[in-house]
Design an enzyme around this catalytic site. Structure first.
Site, PDB file in Angstrom:
ATOM      1  N   CYS A 171      -1.372   8.901   4.510  1.00  0.00           N
ATOM      2  CA  CYS A 171      -1.421   8.665   3.084  1.00  0.00           C
ATOM      3  C   CYS A 171      -2.813   8.973   2.648  1.00  0.00           C
ATOM      4  CB  CYS A 171      -1.258   7.042   2.828  1.00  0.00           C
ATOM      5  SG  CYS A 171      -2.293   6.091   3.983  1.00  0.00           S
ATOM      6  N   GLU A 176       0.843  -1.263  -0.124  1.00  0.00           N
ATOM      7  CA  GLU A 176       0.107  -0.004   0.093  1.00  0.00           C
ATOM      8  C   GLU A 176       0.947   1.100  -0.187  1.00  0.00           C
ATOM      9  OE1 GLU A 176      -3.215  -0.594  -0.684  1.00  0.00           O
ATOM     10  OE2 GLU A 176      -3.065  -2.447  -0.164  1.00  0.00           O
TER      11      GLU A 176
HETATM   12  P1  NAD Z   1       9.277   5.122   2.964  1.00  0.00           P
HETATM   13  O1  NAD Z   1       8.831   4.455   1.585  1.00  0.00           O
HETATM   14  O2  NAD Z   1      10.233   6.032   2.891  1.00  0.00           O
HETATM   15  O3  NAD Z   1       9.553   4.116   3.987  1.00  0.00           O
HETATM   16  C1  NAD Z   1       8.824   2.865   4.223  1.00  0.00           C
HETATM   17  C2  NAD Z   1       9.564   1.577   4.706  1.00  0.00           C
HETATM   18  O4  NAD Z   1      10.333   1.345   3.831  1.00  0.00           O
HETATM   19  C3  NAD Z   1      10.562   2.077   5.672  1.00  0.00           C
HETATM   20  O5  NAD Z   1      10.596   0.936   6.700  1.00  0.00           O
HETATM   21  C4  NAD Z   1      11.789   2.308   5.199  1.00  0.00           C
HETATM   22  O6  NAD Z   1      12.881   2.086   5.926  1.00  0.00           O
HETATM   23  C5  NAD Z   1      11.815   1.141   4.031  1.00  0.00           C
HETATM   24  N1  NAD Z   1      12.714   1.700   2.947  1.00  0.00           N
HETATM   25  C6  NAD Z   1      12.968   2.750   2.478  1.00  0.00           C
HETATM   26  N2  NAD Z   1      13.945   2.662   1.257  1.00  0.00           N
HETATM   27  C7  NAD Z   1      13.924   1.164   1.038  1.00  0.00           C
HETATM   28  C8  NAD Z   1      14.488   0.274   0.150  1.00  0.00           C
HETATM   29  N3  NAD Z   1      15.167   0.973  -0.609  1.00  0.00           N
HETATM   30  N4  NAD Z   1      14.331  -0.897   0.276  1.00  0.00           N
HETATM   31  C9  NAD Z   1      13.682  -1.411   0.911  1.00  0.00           C
HETATM   32  N5  NAD Z   1      13.208  -0.752   2.215  1.00  0.00           N
HETATM   33  C10 NAD Z   1      13.182   0.554   2.078  1.00  0.00           C
HETATM   34  O7  NAD Z   1       7.690   5.454   3.417  1.00  0.00           O
HETATM   35  P2  NAD Z   1       7.586   6.345   4.766  1.00  0.00           P
HETATM   36  O8  NAD Z   1       8.102   7.846   4.543  1.00  0.00           O
HETATM   37  O9  NAD Z   1       7.760   5.554   5.705  1.00  0.00           O
HETATM   38  O10 NAD Z   1       5.989   6.531   4.701  1.00  0.00           O
HETATM   39  C11 NAD Z   1       5.232   7.558   4.104  1.00  0.00           C
HETATM   40  C12 NAD Z   1       4.549   6.857   2.505  1.00  0.00           C
HETATM   41  O11 NAD Z   1       3.813   5.880   2.820  1.00  0.00           O
HETATM   42  C13 NAD Z   1       3.846   7.671   1.814  1.00  0.00           C
HETATM   43  O12 NAD Z   1       4.081   7.688   0.383  1.00  0.00           O
HETATM   44  C14 NAD Z   1       2.522   7.553   2.165  1.00  0.00           C
HETATM   45  O13 NAD Z   1       1.516   7.687   1.158  1.00  0.00           O
HETATM   46  C15 NAD Z   1       2.759   5.923   2.269  1.00  0.00           C
HETATM   47  N6  NAD Z   1       1.574   5.262   3.215  1.00  0.00           N
HETATM   48  C16 NAD Z   1       0.711   4.464   2.399  1.00  0.00           C
HETATM   49  C17 NAD Z   1      -0.213   4.083   3.273  1.00  0.00           C
HETATM   50  C18 NAD Z   1      -1.555   3.173   2.540  1.00  0.00           C
HETATM   51  O14 NAD Z   1      -2.011   2.366   2.927  1.00  0.00           O
HETATM   52  N7  NAD Z   1      -1.409   3.347   0.942  1.00  0.00           N
HETATM   53  C19 NAD Z   1      -0.354   3.963   4.562  1.00  0.00           C
HETATM   54  C20 NAD Z   1       0.691   4.801   5.190  1.00  0.00           C
HETATM   55  C21 NAD Z   1       1.733   5.311   4.499  1.00  0.00           C
END
Ligand code: NAD
Length: 542
Positions: free
Chosen positions: A326, A292
C-alpha cells in the site's frame, strides 16, 4: 497468584540476511521444499472445531499458477452464523481473563514465530504470495513478531492509564472490551497484517471472526495454527475463509457487531461503511470502524536531491514486492535539471532486476498476486502504450504463461493529471512527471492535490529550506512521510503506519492508537466513607 507484573520491554526483531552459507538460508530452503511438496486442506475453524464444507477454492502459487498449494473450504451460511455465535459466547470468559494471561498467549505466539515456526511462515508467504526471501522475512517474520510483542506493551500502557483520585474517593478506569464481536477482514499483501487485525482486538479482551484474503490463505492458515499452539482458547478468534460478500452480509446484519478491523482497498472499505450506516439502528451499539486502505504514494525530488539516493529510493520504493505494498511509490515528480541523470540510473537498475520464481534467491521480484491483478495491470499498460502523452522508458511487458509476471515499468507522462498519476493500480508501475525546476512551489501543490489518497510520500532534497517547505505543503498528503528515504518499509514501534483522506481512518496499526479503538472505558468512582446527611454545610444557619 498475586502481583503487579511488568511486561517485557519489546525490541524490534532483527532481520536475518539469508546470505549464502547462513543457517537461516538452509532452513528456509528446507521449509520451501516441505511446504511446496504438500497440498494443505484448509478448513474454517469455529470454537476450535475444523469445519470442511467440501466446497473448495484452490490456492495457487502466483509465480507458477499450475501449482496448487492448498484447497480452502469455503464457509457456508450455517458456518458463518456459528462463527458469530461462538465469538460472542467465548468473549464472555476471555474478556474476564487477567490481562497477563491474554498477553502470554501472544508473547508465546511471537516467540514461536521468531524460532520454530519462522521458516514455515516465510516459506508459505513466499510460495503463496510470491514474496522473495527478504520480503517474506520483513513481513511474516519480523513485522508480525513486532506487532505481537509491541501490542502487548501498548496494551499495558493503556491499562496503566488511570484517573486522579481525591480525598475520600478512589477513581479507577476499567478498559473494557467491546460488547459483541469484532469482524477482522484482512488483505493479501502482508501476512503480518493478516495476523495483526484479529490479534490486536483479541489482546484487548474481544472475540473475533477473521475472514482472511483468499490469496493469502496458506500463510494465514499456518499463523492461525500457530495461535492455537500458543494456547489461544477455542472460539476467541474464529477462522472463516469464504466468499467475502456472503460473509459480510451475515456479519454486518448482526446486532452484536461491535467493530470492524479492515485493511484492503478503498472501494471495499467504503461499501462496508455504507452497509454499517444503513444498518445502524439494528446494532446494540455504534460499531468501531477501523480501516486502512489504498494509496497513491509519491516521491518528490527537489533540485538539490542526491541523485544516487533518489534513484535507489525510487527502485526499492516502487518495485519491491512487485509494487503491491500500500506504501509503494507509484508517482514521482523530478525537476528537469535532474531528470536525465535520475532516469538513466533508474532505467539501468530496472534492466538489472531479475524477476521469476522466488525460490531462486537471485530474483528481486516475483509475480503479481492473481489473474485479476495481472489483467488489470496489463490493460493499464496497453492503454499507456497507446497514449501519445505517455513514454515507456523501461518495462511495460507482461507474461502469464507460467506465472503472473509484470515487468517493472517506468513511464513518463506529459500531463500530471494522467490517470496513472491519480489512481491506485497496485503493481510494479511508476509514473514520472518532469517539472521545470523553477516551479517547485506549484509542484508542491500538485503533489498535494492530484490524488484523493494520503498514505505515504517521500521528499528528496539537501536544501533545508526545501525540506521545510515540502513538510508544510504536504502535511496532509501522507500519514507516513519520509525525508531522503523510500516511502515503504515502516517498522512497528518506529514509524506507526496509516494514512488519512481516502487512505483510511489512520488508526496506526501496531500502536497504542489502534488498541484504543478496541476498548470501551468504564469510569468507576468509589467513595470510601459516603456522607450520611443530605444537607450541605452552606445550608447551616449563620
Ligand atoms: P481487497 O479490498 O480486494 O480485499 C481486502 C479484504 O476484503 C479481503 O479479505 C477480501 O476478501 C475482502 N473483501 C473483498 N470484497 C469484499 C466485500 N465486498 N465485502 C467484504 N469484504 C470484501 O484488497 P487486497 O487486494 O487484498 O489488498 C490490496 C489493497 O489493500 C490495496 O488497495 C492496498 O493499498 C490496501 N492496503 C492498505 C494498507 C494500509 O495500511 N493502508 C495495507 C495493506 C494493503
Amino acid at each position: 497468584m498475586s502481583g503487579i507484573w511488568n511486561i517485557p520491554i519489546p525490541r524490534n526483531e532483527p532481520v536475518l540476511t539469508y546470505a549464502p552459507g547462513s543457517p537461516e538460508r538452509a532452513a528456509l530452503k528446507a521449509a520451501l521444499g516441505t511446504v511446496g511438496s504438500r497440498q494443505a486442506d484448509i478448513p474454517a475453524v469455529i470454537a476450535g472445531r475444523e469445519v470442511r464444507t467440501g466446497a473448495t477454492h484452490d490456492v495457487v502459487s502466483p509465480h507458477c499458477h499450475g501449482r496448487v498449494l492448498a484447497k480452502t473450504n469455503q464457509a457456508d451460511r450455517q458456518t458463518i452464523e456459528a462463527a458469530v455465535n461462538t465469538a460472542v459466547k467465548a468473549q464472555k470468559e476471555w474478556g474476564r481473563w487477567r490481562f497477563e494471561d491474554r498477553a502470554a498467549v501472544f508473547l508465546r505466539a511471537a516467540e514461536l514465530l521468531a524460532t520454530t515456526h519462522r521458516q514455515l511462515l516465510n516459506a508459505a508467504t513466499m510460495l503463496g504470495q510470491s514474496k522473495t526471501a527478504f520480503q517474506a522475512e520483513i513481513d511474516s517474520a519480523c513485522e508480525l513478531i513486532d506487532f505481537l510483542r509491541f501490542n502487548v506493551h501498548y496494551a499495558e500502557r493503556i491499562y496503566r492509564e488511570q484517573p486522579d483520585s481525591s480525598p475520600g474517593v478512589w477513581n479507577r478506569m476499567d478498559h473494557r472490551p467491546l460488547e459483541g464481536f469484532v469482524y477482522a477482514i484482512t488483505p493479501f499483501n502482508f501476512t503480518a497484517i493478516g495476523g495483526n487485525l484479529p490479534t490486536a482486538p483479541a489482546l484487548m479482551g474481544n472475540a473475533v471472526v477473521w475472514k482472511p484474503a483468499a490469496s493469502a490463505m496458506l500463510s494465514n492458515w499456518y499463523f492461525y495454527k500457530l495461535l492455537e499452539e500458543a494456547g489461544l482458547p477455542a472460539g476467541v478468534i474464529n477462522f472463516l475463509p469464504g466468499n467475502a460478500v456472503e460473509v459480510s452480509e451475515t456479519l454486518l446484519a448482526d446486532p452484536r457487531l461491535a467493530g470492524i478491523h479492515f485493511t484492503g482497498s478503498t472501494a471495499v472499505f467504503q461499501s462496508l461503511w455504507k452497509t454499517v450506516a444503513a444498518n445502524l439502528e439494528r446494532y446494540a451499539g455504534y460499531p468501531r470502524i477501523v480501516g486502512e486502505t489504498g494509496g497513491k504514494d509519491f516521491i518528490l525530488a527537489h533540485a538539490s536531491a542526491d541523485v544516487d539516493a533518489l534513484a535507489v529510493g525510487i527502485v526499492r520504493g516502487a518495485y519491491e514486492y512487485q509494487g503491491q505494498k500500500c506504501s509503494a511509490a507509484s508517482r514521482t515528480y523530478i525537476p528537469d535539471t535532474l531528470w536525465p541523470a535520475v532516469r538513466d540510473r533508474v532505467v539501468g537498475m530496472i534492466e538489472d532486476i531479475r524477476m521469476g520464481d522466488v525460490a531462486d534467491f537471485r530474483n528481486f521480484m516475483g509475480a503479481v498476486i492473481d489473474r485479476p491483478a495481472f489483467t488489470r495491470l496489463r490493460d493499464h499498460l496497453e492503454a499507456a502504450k497507446r497514449d501519445p502523452g505517455v513514454t515507456v522508458l523501461a518495462g511495460g511487458g507482461t507474461d502469464d504463461s507460467i506465472g503472473f509476471f509484470v515487468q517493472p515499468t517506468l513511464l513518463q507522462v506529459d500531463n500530471p493529471g494522467y490517470r496513472l498519476m491519480c489512481e491506485e493500480i497496485f503493481g510494479p508501475v511508476l509514473t514520472a512527471y518532469v517539472y521545470p525546476e523553477g516551479r517547485w512551489k506549484e509542484t508542491l501543490t500538485l503533489v498535494d492535490q492530484t490524488s484523493p489518497y494520503a498514505l505515504t510520500g517521500a521528499v528528496f532534497a539537501r536544501d533545508r529550506r526545501a525540506i521545510t517547505e515540502a513538510d508544510q505543503a504536504l502535511r496532509h498528503a501522507a500519514g507516513n512521510y519520509y525525508i531522503n528515504d523510500k516511502p515503504t518499509g515502516a517498522v512497528v514501534g518506529q514509524q506507526p503506519f496509516g494514512g488519512a483522506r481516502a487512505s483510511g481512518t489512520n488508526d496506526k496499526a501496531g500502536s497504542i492508537l489502534n488498541l484504543l479503538r478496541w476498548v470501551s472505558p468504564r469510569s468507576i468512582k468509589e467513595t470510601l466513607n459516603p456522607p450520611k446527611d443530605y444537607r450541605y454545610p452552606y445550608m447551616q444557619a449563620e
